[in-house]
Design a protein around this motif. Structure first.
Motif, PDB file in Angstrom:
ATOM      1  N   LEU A 228     -74.685  89.112 -23.095  1.00 15.90           N
ATOM      2  CA  LEU A 228     -73.138  89.689 -22.978  1.00 15.90           C
ATOM      3  C   LEU A 228     -73.178  89.727 -24.443  1.00 15.90           C
ATOM      4  CD1 LEU A 228     -71.017  91.362 -22.336  1.00 15.90           C
ATOM      5  CD2 LEU A 228     -69.847  89.185 -21.692  1.00 15.90           C
ATOM      6  N   LEU A 229     -73.448  88.473 -25.161  1.00  9.49           N
ATOM      7  CA  LEU A 229     -72.854  88.396 -26.705  1.00  9.49           C
ATOM      8  C   LEU A 229     -73.605  89.534 -27.750  1.00  9.49           C
ATOM      9  CD1 LEU A 229     -71.322  86.804 -28.197  1.00  9.49           C
ATOM     10  CD2 LEU A 229     -73.308  85.206 -28.764  1.00  9.49           C
TER      11      LEU A 229
ATOM     12  N   GLU B   4     -66.002  90.528 -33.666  1.00  8.82           N
ATOM     13  CA  GLU B   4     -65.301  88.704 -33.781  1.00  8.82           C
ATOM     14  C   GLU B   4     -64.206  89.087 -32.506  1.00  8.82           C
ATOM     15  OE1 GLU B   4     -63.693  85.367 -36.467  1.00  8.82           O
ATOM     16  OE2 GLU B   4     -65.090  86.109 -36.968  1.00  8.82           O
ATOM     17  N   GLY B   5     -63.436  90.040 -32.767  1.00 10.82           N
ATOM     18  CA  GLY B   5     -61.962  90.305 -32.098  1.00 10.82           C
ATOM     19  C   GLY B   5     -62.627  91.175 -31.070  1.00 10.82           C
ATOM     20  N   GLU B   6     -63.434  91.368 -30.456  1.00 11.62           N
ATOM     21  CA  GLU B   6     -63.807  92.090 -28.982  1.00 11.62           C
ATOM     22  C   GLU B   6     -64.125  90.133 -28.392  1.00 11.62           C
ATOM     23  OE1 GLU B   6     -66.782  94.360 -26.718  1.00 11.62           O
ATOM     24  OE2 GLU B   6     -67.265  94.295 -28.659  1.00 11.62           O
ATOM     25  N   PHE B   7     -64.774  89.379 -29.108  1.00  8.01           N
ATOM     26  CA  PHE B   7     -65.245  88.801 -28.625  1.00  8.01           C
ATOM     27  C   PHE B   7     -64.070  87.979 -28.210  1.00  8.01           C
ATOM     28  CE2 PHE B   7     -65.467  83.880 -29.734  1.00  8.01           C
ATOM     29  CZ  PHE B   7     -67.088  83.414 -28.431  1.00  8.01           C
ATOM     30  N   VAL B   8     -63.447  87.700 -29.105  1.00  7.31           N
ATOM     31  CA  VAL B   8     -61.965  86.873 -28.766  1.00  7.31           C
ATOM     32  C   VAL B   8     -60.957  87.484 -27.572  1.00  7.31           C
ATOM     33  CG1 VAL B   8     -59.203  86.398 -29.618  1.00  7.31           C
ATOM     34  CG2 VAL B   8     -61.716  86.122 -30.997  1.00  7.31           C
ATOM     35  N   ALA B   9     -60.992  88.962 -27.218  1.00  5.94           N
ATOM     36  CA  ALA B   9     -60.260  89.471 -26.668  1.00  5.94           C
ATOM     37  C   ALA B   9     -60.540  88.884 -24.911  1.00  5.94           C
ATOM     38  CB  ALA B   9     -60.326  90.855 -26.471  1.00  5.94           C
ATOM     39  N   VAL B  10     -62.730  89.228 -24.741  1.00  7.27           N
ATOM     40  CA  VAL B  10     -63.304  88.714 -23.572  1.00  7.27           C
ATOM     41  C   VAL B  10     -62.582  86.965 -23.734  1.00  7.27           C
ATOM     42  CG1 VAL B  10     -65.958  88.382 -22.881  1.00  7.27           C
ATOM     43  CG2 VAL B  10     -65.222  90.264 -24.305  1.00  7.27           C
ATOM     44  N   LEU B  11     -63.436  85.761 -23.969  1.00 10.10           N
ATOM     45  CA  LEU B  11     -62.832  84.704 -23.902  1.00 10.10           C
ATOM     46  C   LEU B  11     -61.543  84.743 -23.595  1.00 10.10           C
ATOM     47  CD1 LEU B  11     -65.240  82.990 -23.485  1.00 10.10           C
ATOM     48  CD2 LEU B  11     -65.617  84.957 -24.949  1.00 10.10           C
ATOM     49  N   GLY B  12     -60.827  85.397 -24.535  1.00 11.27           N
ATOM     50  CA  GLY B  12     -59.187  85.784 -23.730  1.00 11.27           C
ATOM     51  C   GLY B  12     -59.128  85.627 -22.385  1.00 11.27           C
ATOM     52  N   HIS B  13     -59.758  86.993 -21.558  1.00  8.38           N
ATOM     53  CA  HIS B  13     -59.704  87.288 -20.407  1.00  8.38           C
ATOM     54  C   HIS B  13     -60.068  85.943 -19.915  1.00  8.38           C
ATOM     55  CE1 HIS B  13     -60.662  89.827 -16.786  1.00  8.38           C
ATOM     56  NE2 HIS B  13     -61.069  89.208 -16.863  1.00  8.38           N
TER      57      HIS B  13
ATOM     58  N   GLY C 160     -68.164  94.233 -40.400  1.00 13.02           N
ATOM     59  CA  GLY C 160     -69.135  94.689 -40.683  1.00 13.02           C
ATOM     60  C   GLY C 160     -70.409  94.093 -40.989  1.00 13.02           C
ATOM     61  N   PRO C 161     -70.432  94.980 -42.270  1.00 14.76           N
ATOM     62  CA  PRO C 161     -72.481  93.984 -42.145  1.00 14.76           C
ATOM     63  C   PRO C 161     -72.475  92.409 -42.509  1.00 14.76           C
ATOM     64  CG  PRO C 161     -71.781  95.979 -43.778  1.00 14.76           C
ATOM     65  CD  PRO C 161     -70.847  96.073 -42.932  1.00 14.76           C
ATOM     66  N   ASN C 162     -71.036  92.135 -43.409  1.00 13.49           N
ATOM     67  CA  ASN C 162     -71.105  90.848 -44.227  1.00 13.49           C
ATOM     68  C   ASN C 162     -70.248  90.162 -43.030  1.00 13.49           C
ATOM     69  OD1 ASN C 162     -72.545  91.107 -45.884  1.00 13.49           O
ATOM     70  ND2 ASN C 162     -71.049  92.169 -47.110  1.00 13.49           N
ATOM     71  N   ASP C 163     -69.969  90.742 -42.095  1.00 10.93           N
ATOM     72  CA  ASP C 163     -69.346  89.444 -41.170  1.00 10.93           C
ATOM     73  C   ASP C 163     -69.936  88.266 -40.522  1.00 10.93           C
ATOM     74  OD1 ASP C 163     -66.057  89.404 -39.549  1.00 10.93           O
ATOM     75  OD2 ASP C 163     -67.639  90.026 -37.506  1.00 10.93           O
ATOM     76  N   ARG C 164     -69.917  87.459 -40.514  1.00  6.66           N
ATOM     77  CA  ARG C 164     -70.050  86.250 -39.789  1.00  6.66           C
ATOM     78  C   ARG C 164     -70.787  86.656 -38.474  1.00  6.66           C
ATOM     79  NH1 ARG C 164     -69.459  79.609 -40.874  1.00  6.66           N
ATOM     80  NH2 ARG C 164     -71.597  79.203 -39.862  1.00  6.66           N
ATOM     81  N   PHE C 165     -69.875  86.722 -37.439  1.00  6.08           N
ATOM     82  CA  PHE C 165     -70.099  87.531 -35.860  1.00  6.08           C
ATOM     83  C   PHE C 165     -70.558  87.803 -36.180  1.00  6.08           C
ATOM     84  CE2 PHE C 165     -69.267  89.738 -32.340  1.00  6.08           C
ATOM     85  CZ  PHE C 165     -68.677  88.426 -31.388  1.00  6.08           C
ATOM     86  N   VAL C 166     -70.864  89.251 -37.035  1.00  8.96           N
ATOM     87  CA  VAL C 166     -72.077  90.687 -36.657  1.00  8.96           C
ATOM     88  C   VAL C 166     -73.259  89.655 -36.688  1.00  8.96           C
ATOM     89  CG1 VAL C 166     -72.644  92.788 -37.735  1.00  8.96           C
ATOM     90  CG2 VAL C 166     -70.244  92.364 -37.152  1.00  8.96           C
TER      91      VAL C 166
END
Length: 466
Positions: free
Chosen positions: A119-120, A126-135, A279-285
């Motif tokens: 899934l990851l 990162e916002g999508e990750f937080v929303a998924v784990l927040g669920h 963005g390309p420099n975002d750590r999550f990305v």
């Protein structure tokens, strides 16, 4: 987001029934509403349930991903998220990325929070990750799994036994060609379905956590758009983890409604005004892209595993699996999971020495990567090889590690029983075989052989005196 599956033995265990059996109500920590519950679990008992279940879930989903940087970074995000929870003081929340290709995320009682690699790699921010784990944290906050277990235990709600195919019941655990299919089966688990209302409540908490931490909660919609694509690819066969959920179209509408109701200020913001815009420099990305780079190798490994499980007596399938596993190892020589699969294929083909080297390499790669709890299979197969070689002590040492990592796996306990017999430890062997009869389906060859071993260990009944 996806309903956890609990070992059948765990749902029957005495500690879970220690609470008073008087009719009572459970207060929802989020809404303040009261829900009928025949059994109430204290926080301590809820923690104990999670502690028992967690190792089995982790191994069922191929153990921890061997990426310390990703685990640490995303674990810190989840810890911060837990600080916003209405149950922040109940548990020491623990997060782990699991190395399964199945797209999944779930939380267990006691604060265990997981997302799979499968899934990851499909999340965009990162916002999508937080929303998924927040669920997932929302399910813990609302005590959804505990309420569902009340229904399962005392109201006669039907739960689905999953992953136990009729063909697997016939497999002989003493035949090398069958062992990989049985080992891939794992522990018999039960699927506790969350209601659609519970899924909607959890979605609302996903919006809450994303907004509370400064992310754009609209990122959550991307996850359901991904699920829509999965459903379209599956055609008439909806993926199993989506069958009890509200429709994705409905959830997309509900997310918009929840944002308009509880976080309308979000609608006026630009993307760069939110935390960690994609963005390309975002750590999550960057974390996701590094995982995506291994995707071709994982696809080959997954194909090899499917051949092992689906064709346990097909020499041609074994040859195909061997080629696929070798290709995966060449593409990513530092991946323990691929070395393990190559070893499994060699074991199934009867090439024990070659398999041993692969399993030892997998263990070494896990240690090098700093994985705290490694995959159970390399230890299991080393033990099985030693059982075949009549080396009781070394077999027992490896198999004890395997059962410690995956406590409810019946095949591991069966082989540990055989190892204890080789050591001449009849009481220990008896304990293992009895455990197999609890864990394995009663109609399976595995359970029947364990019964036979128990009868042999007990010996013939004493002759009556004349």
């Amino acid at each position: 987001m996806f309903t956890p599956r609990f070992p059948r033995r765990l749902l029957r265990s005495a500690p879970l029934l220690a609470a008073a059996l008087a009719s009572a109500c459970v207060t929802d920590a989020v809404t303040g509403e009261k829900h009928f519950a025949v059994v109430q679990w204290s926080v301590k008992e809820e923690q104990a349930l999670g502690d028992q279940a967690a190792p089995n879930f982790e191994q069922q989903f191929d153990g921890a991903l061997a990426d310390a940087a990703a685990q640490e970074y995303l674990g810190a995000v989840v810890k911060e998220m837990a600080g916003h929870s209405v149950r922040k003081d109940d548990f020491a929340y623990q997060f782990e990325i699991l190395n399964s290709s199945e797209p999944n995320a779930f939380a267990l009682p006691g604060g265990y929070v997981y997302i799979t690699r499968g899934l990851l790699v499909n999340l965009e921010s990162e916002g999508e990750f937080v929303a998924v784990l927040g669920h997932e944290l929302g399910h813990v906050e609302h005590k959804h799994s505990m309420l569902q277990q009340n229904k399962t235990l005392f109201a006669g709600v039907v739960v689905s036994a999953i992953g136990v195919g009729a063909e697997l019941l016939k497999l002989d655990p003493d035949q090398a060609k069958s062992v990989s299919a049985l080992a891939g089966q794992g522990a018999p688990l039960l699927l506790l379905h969350y209601s659609r209302a519970q899924e909607s409540e959890a979605d609302q908490r996903g919006v809450f956590f994303a907004n509370a931490m400064g992310y754009d909660p609209r990122e959550m919609k991307k996850t359901f758009e991904y699920f829509q694509r999965l459903e379209q690819q599956a055609g008439a066969s909806t993926p199993s983890f989506l069958r009890s959920h509200p429709t994705n179209a409905q959830r997309l509408q509900d997310i918009d409604s929840e944002i308009a109701k509880t976080a309308p200020e979000v609608l006026a913001k630009k993307s760069d005004q939110f935390r960690a815009p994609s963005g390309p420099n975002d750590r999550f990305v960057r974390i996701v892209k590094s995982l995506q780079a291994k995707a071709p190798a994982h696809q080959k490994n997954d194909q090899a595993q499917r051949l092992l499980v689906q064709s346990p007596a097909d020499a041609k399938a074994f040859a195909q699996a061997a080629a696929l596993a070798d290709e995966a190892c060449k593409l990513a020589p530092d991946e323990a999971l691929f070395a393990m699969t190559a070893g499994e294929v060699a074991y199934a083909q009867g090439a024990g020495d070659k398999g041993r080297a692969r399993f030892e390499k997998a263990i070494a790669l896990q240690a090098k990567a700093g994985v705290a709890r490694g995959h159970w299979k390399p230890f299991f197969y080393l033990g099985a090889l030693d059982v075949d070689a009549k080396k009781g002590a070394s077999a027992a040492a490896s198999l004890s590690k395997a059962t410690a990592l995956f406590p409810d796996n019946p095949v591991a306990h069966y082989y540990l029983g055989r190892a204890r017999e080789l050591e001449g430890k009849k009481e220990d062997a008896t304990k293992e075989y009895r455990l197999v009869t609890e864990l394995a389906p009663q109609e399976s060859v595995l359970a029947q052989k364990s019964q036979e071993r128990l009868a042999a260990l007990q010996g013939p009944p004493p002759k009556k005196a004349r």
